[in-house]
Design a protein around this motif. Structure first.
Motif, PDB file in Angstrom:
ATOM      1  N   SER A 181       4.757  58.010  48.153  1.00  0.00           N
ATOM      2  CA  SER A 181       4.766  57.405  46.821  1.00  0.00           C
ATOM      3  C   SER A 181       6.165  57.066  46.346  1.00  0.00           C
ATOM      4  CB  SER A 181       4.110  58.355  45.807  1.00  0.00           C
ATOM      5  OG  SER A 181       4.849  59.557  45.691  1.00  0.00           O
ATOM      6  N   GLN A 182       7.190  57.668  46.931  1.00  0.00           N
ATOM      7  CA  GLN A 182       8.558  57.391  46.535  1.00  0.00           C
ATOM      8  C   GLN A 182       9.020  56.071  47.140  1.00  0.00           C
ATOM      9  OE1 GLN A 182      10.803  60.782  47.804  1.00  0.00           O
ATOM     10  NE2 GLN A 182      10.288  62.003  46.014  1.00  0.00           N
ATOM     11  N   PRO A 183       9.772  55.284  46.368  1.00  0.00           N
ATOM     12  CA  PRO A 183      10.287  54.027  46.914  1.00  0.00           C
ATOM     13  C   PRO A 183      11.368  54.298  47.942  1.00  0.00           C
ATOM     14  CG  PRO A 183      11.194  54.432  44.744  1.00  0.00           C
ATOM     15  CD  PRO A 183      10.167  55.503  44.983  1.00  0.00           C
ATOM     16  N   PRO A 184      11.614  53.378  48.852  1.00  0.00           N
ATOM     17  CA  PRO A 184      12.701  53.553  49.805  1.00  0.00           C
ATOM     18  C   PRO A 184      14.024  53.759  49.098  1.00  0.00           C
ATOM     19  CG  PRO A 184      11.300  51.688  50.418  1.00  0.00           C
ATOM     20  CD  PRO A 184      10.865  52.131  49.064  1.00  0.00           C
ATOM     21  N   ALA A 185      14.935  54.431  49.804  1.00  0.00           N
ATOM     22  CA  ALA A 185      16.214  54.780  49.183  1.00  0.00           C
ATOM     23  C   ALA A 185      16.976  53.538  48.750  1.00  0.00           C
ATOM     24  CB  ALA A 185      17.052  55.611  50.151  1.00  0.00           C
ATOM     25  N   GLU A 186      16.880  52.461  49.531  1.00  0.00           N
ATOM     26  CA  GLU A 186      17.650  51.262  49.213  1.00  0.00           C
ATOM     27  C   GLU A 186      17.148  50.587  47.939  1.00  0.00           C
ATOM     28  OE1 GLU A 186      15.158  47.935  51.781  1.00  0.00           O
ATOM     29  OE2 GLU A 186      17.272  48.314  52.209  1.00  0.00           O
ATOM     30  N   ASP A 187      15.866  50.773  47.573  1.00  0.00           N
ATOM     31  CA  ASP A 187      15.318  50.124  46.397  1.00  0.00           C
ATOM     32  C   ASP A 187      15.957  50.637  45.114  1.00  0.00           C
ATOM     33  OD1 ASP A 187      11.875  49.654  47.529  1.00  0.00           O
ATOM     34  OD2 ASP A 187      13.716  48.559  47.929  1.00  0.00           O
ATOM     35  N   HIS A 244      18.926  50.923  44.496  1.00  0.00           N
ATOM     36  CA  HIS A 244      20.151  50.170  44.249  1.00  0.00           C
ATOM     37  C   HIS A 244      19.868  48.764  43.727  1.00  0.00           C
ATOM     38  CE1 HIS A 244      22.416  53.325  46.201  1.00  0.00           C
ATOM     39  NE2 HIS A 244      21.683  53.210  47.292  1.00  0.00           N
ATOM     40  N   TYR A 245      18.582  48.415  43.577  1.00  0.00           N
ATOM     41  CA  TYR A 245      18.232  47.064  43.159  1.00  0.00           C
ATOM     42  C   TYR A 245      17.310  47.078  41.946  1.00  0.00           C
ATOM     43  CZ  TYR A 245      20.123  45.740  47.706  1.00  0.00           C
ATOM     44  OH  TYR A 245      20.946  45.565  48.788  1.00  0.00           O
ATOM     45  N   VAL A 246      17.366  48.131  41.140  1.00  0.00           N
ATOM     46  CA  VAL A 246      16.471  48.231  39.986  1.00  0.00           C
ATOM     47  C   VAL A 246      16.813  47.160  38.957  1.00  0.00           C
ATOM     48  CG1 VAL A 246      15.719  49.715  38.101  1.00  0.00           C
ATOM     49  CG2 VAL A 246      16.144  50.699  40.367  1.00  0.00           C
ATOM     50  N   ARG A 247      18.090  47.069  38.591  1.00  0.00           N
ATOM     51  CA  ARG A 247      18.509  46.074  37.599  1.00  0.00           C
ATOM     52  C   ARG A 247      18.352  44.655  38.163  1.00  0.00           C
ATOM     53  NH1 ARG A 247      22.042  46.315  33.161  1.00  0.00           N
ATOM     54  NH2 ARG A 247      21.638  44.431  31.938  1.00  0.00           N
ATOM     55  N   THR A 248      18.662  44.490  39.425  1.00  0.00           N
ATOM     56  CA  THR A 248      18.516  43.175  40.052  1.00  0.00           C
ATOM     57  C   THR A 248      17.065  42.734  40.057  1.00  0.00           C
ATOM     58  OG1 THR A 248      20.414  43.609  41.473  1.00  0.00           O
ATOM     59  CG2 THR A 248      18.909  41.871  42.164  1.00  0.00           C
ATOM     60  N   ARG A 249      16.167  43.634  40.402  1.00  0.00           N
ATOM     61  CA  ARG A 249      14.744  43.315  40.447  1.00  0.00           C
ATOM     62  C   ARG A 249      14.229  42.937  39.063  1.00  0.00           C
ATOM     63  NH1 ARG A 249      13.194  47.808  42.048  1.00  0.00           N
ATOM     64  NH2 ARG A 249      13.542  47.430  44.262  1.00  0.00           N
ATOM     65  N   SER A 250      14.689  43.666  38.043  1.00  0.00           N
ATOM     66  CA  SER A 250      14.278  43.367  36.678  1.00  0.00           C
ATOM     67  C   SER A 250      14.779  41.993  36.240  1.00  0.00           C
ATOM     68  CB  SER A 250      14.805  44.450  35.729  1.00  0.00           C
ATOM     69  OG  SER A 250      14.506  44.136  34.387  1.00  0.00           O
ATOM     70  N   LEU A 251      16.023  41.672  36.586  1.00  0.00           N
ATOM     71  CA  LEU A 251      16.595  40.371  36.215  1.00  0.00           C
ATOM     72  C   LEU A 251      15.834  39.227  36.883  1.00  0.00           C
ATOM     73  CD1 LEU A 251      20.322  39.480  35.865  1.00  0.00           C
ATOM     74  CD2 LEU A 251      18.893  38.069  37.337  1.00  0.00           C
ATOM     75  N   TYR A 309      13.420  35.990  45.539  1.00  0.00           N
ATOM     76  CA  TYR A 309      14.774  35.975  46.090  1.00  0.00           C
ATOM     77  C   TYR A 309      15.394  37.375  46.171  1.00  0.00           C
ATOM     78  CZ  TYR A 309      14.527  30.936  45.489  1.00  0.00           C
ATOM     79  OH  TYR A 309      14.161  29.611  45.579  1.00  0.00           O
ATOM     80  N   GLU A 310      14.576  38.404  45.894  1.00  0.00           N
ATOM     81  CA  GLU A 310      15.113  39.772  46.010  1.00  0.00           C
ATOM     82  C   GLU A 310      15.543  40.061  47.452  1.00  0.00           C
ATOM     83  OE1 GLU A 310      13.676  44.414  45.396  1.00  0.00           O
ATOM     84  OE2 GLU A 310      12.465  42.760  44.596  1.00  0.00           O
ATOM     85  N   LYS A 311      14.803  39.529  48.413  1.00  0.00           N
ATOM     86  CA  LYS A 311      15.164  39.761  49.819  1.00  0.00           C
ATOM     87  C   LYS A 311      16.502  39.114  50.137  1.00  0.00           C
ATOM     88  CE  LYS A 311      12.418  35.800  51.464  1.00  0.00           C
ATOM     89  NZ  LYS A 311      11.961  35.408  50.105  1.00  0.00           N
ATOM     90  N   ASN A 312      16.851  38.023  49.466  1.00  0.00           N
ATOM     91  CA  ASN A 312      18.167  37.404  49.691  1.00  0.00           C
ATOM     92  C   ASN A 312      19.283  38.321  49.194  1.00  0.00           C
ATOM     93  OD1 ASN A 312      15.999  35.298  49.244  1.00  0.00           O
ATOM     94  ND2 ASN A 312      17.598  33.995  50.115  1.00  0.00           N
ATOM     95  N   PHE A 313      19.056  38.945  48.044  1.00  0.00           N
ATOM     96  CA  PHE A 313      20.053  39.879  47.518  1.00  0.00           C
ATOM     97  C   PHE A 313      20.237  41.063  48.466  1.00  0.00           C
ATOM     98  CE2 PHE A 313      19.667  37.431  43.755  1.00  0.00           C
ATOM     99  CZ  PHE A 313      20.726  37.752  42.919  1.00  0.00           C
ATOM    100  N   LYS A 314      19.133  41.566  48.991  1.00  0.00           N
ATOM    101  CA  LYS A 314      19.222  42.714  49.893  1.00  0.00           C
ATOM    102  C   LYS A 314      19.902  42.328  51.202  1.00  0.00           C
ATOM    103  CE  LYS A 314      15.218  45.211  48.120  1.00  0.00           C
ATOM    104  NZ  LYS A 314      13.882  45.793  48.423  1.00  0.00           N
TER     105      LYS A 314
END
Length: 259
Positions: free
Chosen positions: A186-192, A194-201, A210-215
């Motif tokens: 149930s826990q998100p991957p560790a790398e996710d 680091h993209y909480v604010r980016t995902r929200s934006l 385009y989240e995959k492009n940022f990653k």
């Protein structure tokens, strides 16, 4: 003039007649469930524990009764040893356990009601006392439900207490393993993280694709205030989305200040 006033009074009401009846029923059930949980959270510990135990026991009884109807009372098909049969205690205990597990609807309803009710009641008490729900509380509730299930169902045979303890330990180990397994998945991957604010934006702009492009370019939340057109171009984001992203960052007071 009169027609204008009359038209101004017309209010468009939402049309609920075209909604799916199943969706309406689900929404009504969720509303009732939310109200019930809100009422229950305001009750004292004994009242909450009693209500949770009773409701969970009824649910378990329904499941057990349904399973009992599927088995068609297999206990009646088991051969009954004659009174003069000289069976050793271990064989007799095994036979009693088989009878306990192959009962009809009423027997299975009783067994499942005790198991689910005890588990939910103990979990409720421990959660209220400890203020959290963790693997220790889950294992303790499973131990209690397993022990009571063994005593009520008759699986204990001639040694009910030791077998009840064994069943409780087995239930606790299984529940603990399932709890940890569920928490892990149930826990998100560790790398996710680091993209909480980016995902929200990106979601606010409708550009979540385009989240995959940022990653891929390792453009994390910490790099948002530093983003430039060339950086976004390097991760293959088209001109239109680039302009929207940069404009959103420019208009965000927090990100603008950090920049």
């Amino acid at each position: 003039m009169g027609e204008g006033k009359q038209g101004a009074l017309v209010v468009e009401m939402p049309n609920t007649s075209n909604q799916n009846p199943i969706t309406q029923l689900q929404n009504k059930f969720k509303e009732l469930e939310t109200n019930f949980k809100g009422w229950l959270s305001k009750q004292s510990l004994p009242v909450e524990a009693a209500v949770v135990t009773a409701t969970s026991g009824l649910q378990g009884a329904a499941i057990g009764g349904f399973m009992g109807t599927l088995t068609q009372d297999m206990s009646s098909s088991l051969p009954t040893p004659p009174p003069t049969a000289n069976l050793n205690p271990q064989a007799m205990a095994s036979f009693q356990q088989a009878q306990a597990l192959a009962g009809g609807p009423l027997v299975q309803a009783r067994n499942f009601a005790v198991m689910t009710g005890a588990n939910a009641g103990i979990s409720c008490v421990l959660k209220r006392i400890r203020g959290k729900e963790d693997v220790q509380s889950s294992m303790a509730a499973a131990f209690g439900s397993g022990a009571l299930f063994s005593l009520v169902s008759g699986m204990g045979g001639p040694n009910p207490v030791p077998n009840a303890l064994t069943s409780g330990i087995f239930f606790a180990l299984v529940q603990g393993g399932l709890f940890e397994l569920g928490r892990k998945f149930s826990q998100p991957p560790a790398e996710d993280t680091h993209y909480v604010r980016t995902r929200s934006l990106l979601s606010s702009l409708g550009l979540q694709n385009y989240e995959k492009n940022f990653k891929k370019g390792l453009l994390t939340d910490t790099t948002l205030p530093l983003l430039t057109d060339s950086a976004l171009r390097d991760v293959r984001i088209p001109p239109g989305p680039r302009l929207l992203i940069l404009d959103c960052i420019q208009r965000d007071p927090e990100l603008r200040k950090r920049r």
